[in-house]
Design a protein around this motif. Structure first.
Motif, PDB file in Angstrom:
ATOM      1  N   GLY A  27      61.100  30.572  39.546  1.00 36.11           N
ATOM      2  CA  GLY A  27      61.489  31.914  39.146  1.00 36.11           C
ATOM      3  C   GLY A  27      62.090  31.848  37.751  1.00 36.11           C
ATOM      4  N   ALA A  28      61.561  32.643  36.857  1.00 35.70           N
ATOM      5  CA  ALA A  28      62.009  32.595  35.463  1.00 35.70           C
ATOM      6  C   ALA A  28      63.484  32.962  35.338  1.00 35.70           C
ATOM      7  N   ASN A  29      63.923  33.944  36.090  1.00 38.79           N
ATOM      8  CA  ASN A  29      65.328  34.356  36.018  1.00 38.79           C
ATOM      9  C   ASN A  29      66.248  33.240  36.491  1.00 38.79           C
ATOM     10  N   ARG A  30      65.912  32.610  37.605  1.00 42.00           N
ATOM     11  CA  ARG A  30      66.734  31.507  38.120  1.00 42.00           C
ATOM     12  C   ARG A  30      66.716  30.325  37.152  1.00 42.00           C
ATOM     13  N   ALA A  79      58.090  33.643  29.658  1.00 43.69           N
ATOM     14  CA  ALA A  79      57.801  32.388  30.357  1.00 43.69           C
ATOM     15  C   ALA A  79      57.106  32.621  31.687  1.00 43.69           C
ATOM     16  N   GLY A  80      57.416  33.728  32.342  1.00 45.34           N
ATOM     17  CA  GLY A  80      56.849  33.968  33.661  1.00 45.34           C
ATOM     18  C   GLY A  80      55.510  34.655  33.667  1.00 45.34           C
ATOM     19  N   SER A  81      55.183  35.401  32.607  1.00 46.87           N
ATOM     20  CA  SER A  81      53.947  36.177  32.610  1.00 46.87           C
ATOM     21  C   SER A  81      53.076  35.943  31.393  1.00 46.87           C
ATOM     22  N   ILE A  82      53.641  36.140  30.216  1.00 44.19           N
ATOM     23  CA  ILE A  82      52.826  36.112  28.991  1.00 44.19           C
ATOM     24  C   ILE A  82      52.321  34.707  28.673  1.00 44.19           C
ATOM     25  N   ALA A  83      53.182  33.702  28.713  1.00 37.86           N
ATOM     26  CA  ALA A  83      52.781  32.343  28.347  1.00 37.86           C
ATOM     27  C   ALA A  83      51.688  31.787  29.260  1.00 37.86           C
ATOM     28  N   PHE A  87      57.126  29.976  37.253  1.00 40.01           N
ATOM     29  CA  PHE A  87      56.514  30.573  38.435  1.00 40.01           C
ATOM     30  C   PHE A  87      57.092  29.971  39.710  1.00 40.01           C
ATOM     31  N   LYS A  88      57.247  28.642  39.729  1.00 43.95           N
ATOM     32  CA  LYS A  88      57.712  27.955  40.933  1.00 43.95           C
ATOM     33  C   LYS A  88      59.183  28.265  41.231  1.00 43.95           C
TER      34      LYS A  88
END
Length: 119
Positions: free
Chosen positions: A11-14, A36-40, A8-9
């Motif tokens: 950015g999952a893509n970065r 990692a960014g939403s489901i977890a 979140f901090k």
């Protein structure tokens, strides 16, 4: 939970393209960004809330911070842990602010030996 906070901090893509894939033999795809960014983080929050609801029903003294396996014990330990982390984070941040990390630069500079001996 911490992976979700990092995703979140930063950015999952970065996080995936800049920090994980360059050093890994197995390359992660865009599905990592979703997981990692939403489901977890959502799944972790649901499990934590359900555990808290169940923990209240286990013992009539669920609020007692000195009872073994009580919600009060967990909350007291988390409060102490967060207080320590915040204190040390602030202390370390003040010593290294703007000195050792440049988000636009590649890699990290070496930390001077004098500072390493203080730690």
């Amino acid at each position: 939970m911490f992976s979700g906070i990092l995703a979140f901090k930063f950015g999952a893509n970065r996080m995936r393209t800049k920090y994980i894939n360059p050093v890994s033999n197995r390359k992660l795809s865009w599905t990592f960004d979703i997981c990692a960014g939403s489901i977890a983080p959502v799944a972790t929050a649901i499990v934590l809330v359900l555990w808290i609801i169940q923990a209240i029903g286990w013992d009539e003294h669920w609020w007692n911070p000195f009872a073994i396996s009580s919600l009060g014990t967990m909350l007291m330990q988390w409060a102490i842990g967060f207080a320590l982390v915040l204190y040390y984070n602030k202390t370390i941040n003040e010593k290294t602010k703007g000195v050792y990390f440049d988000p636009n630069a590649e890699g990290f500079p070496e930390v001077p030996d004098a500072l390493m001996k203080e730690v």
